[in-house]
Write a protein that holds these residues in place. Structure first.
Motif, mmCIF file in Angstrom:
data_model
loop_
_atom_site.group_PDB
_atom_site.id
_atom_site.type_symbol
_atom_site.label_atom_id
_atom_site.label_comp_id
_atom_site.label_asym_id
_atom_site.label_seq_id
_atom_site.Cartn_x
_atom_site.Cartn_y
_atom_site.Cartn_z
ATOM 1 N N SER A 1 0.827 -1.201 0.000
ATOM 2 C CA SER A 1 0.000 0.000 0.000
ATOM 3 C C SER A 1 0.860 1.249 0.000
ATOM 4 O O SER A 1 0.581 2.211 -0.734
ATOM 5 N N THR B 1 -4.767 -4.209 -0.626
ATOM 6 C CA THR B 1 -3.972 -3.266 0.163
ATOM 7 C C THR B 1 -4.882 -2.225 0.814
ATOM 8 O O THR B 1 -4.633 -1.799 1.937
ATOM 9 N N HIS B 2 -5.922 -1.829 0.102
ATOM 10 C CA HIS B 2 -6.901 -0.892 0.670
ATOM 11 C C HIS B 2 -7.606 -1.510 1.874
ATOM 12 O O HIS B 2 -7.738 -0.880 2.927
#
Length: 189
Positions: free
Chosen positions: A32, A65-66
């Motif tokens: 991220s 990743t969010h």
């Protein structure tokens, strides 16, 4: 109509709690940070050098990743997902730019990422630069729903970031986070 696993082909499954190993969570947070640094100053054009297929592939790579950044209350990483000229439509909005909604969104993040609560995204669908997802938060002890929502992002891959977001949010237990919860959200300020 056939049922499908919305996470098929993605690097992690956030459709319910407990599906992502700790070591993979660490890798997703690192990823991220890396993806957040790829955003260009100008929104890149879609064309032969940056196709919708490539943008969709990047959005699929980005998605886990969010989810991990949100579960960990990493407001610093979540903010990097947005373009500076973000347009954000929701019942408290519209917001223009990433500063206008920052204080309000910090309360939302604090509520949905608080200890003892797990956020899940049972549905996520991709189409070019569009990502549609539905989310729900559960209290880990009581299993009650504390919040839910339905979102559409327009994200121009890693190089462009999210420049439009439309969201319907429903908070069923808290609307504003306590000061104690707000202190748990990591931000750039």
């Amino acid at each position: 109509m056939a049922r499908q696993n919305y996470y098929e082909g993605l690097s992690a499954d956030y459709s319910r709690p407990g599906l992502v190993e700790k070591d993979h969570q660490v890798k997703l947070i690192q990823q991220s940070e890396e993806i957040g640094n790829l955003q260009e100053a100008e929104l890149p054009a879609i064309g032969p050098d940056y196709t919708l297929e490539q943008i969709e592939a990047e959005n699929r790579e980005f998605w886990p990743t969010h989810c991990e950044a949100l579960r960990q209350g990493r407001g610093d990483l979540l903010t990097k997902e947005y373009r500076p000229d973000l347009v954000y439509h929701c019942q408290d909005g519209p917001y223009h730019g990433i500063k206008e909604q920052a204080q309000r969104e910090k309360h939302w993040w604090a509520i949905i990422a608080q200890p003892g609560v797990t956020m899940c995204w049972p549905i996520v669908q991709f189409w070019g630069e569009f990502t549609h997802f539905e989310w729900i938060c559960f209290d880990d002890a009581t299993h009650e729903q504390i919040a839910k929502g339905s979102v559409c992002w327009v994200r121009r891959g890693h190089r462009g970031g999210c420049y439009y977001k439309s969201e319907q949010l429903t908070f069923t237990r808290d609307v504003f986070a306590s000061d104690e919860l707000l202190k748990l959200i990591l931000t750039n300020t």
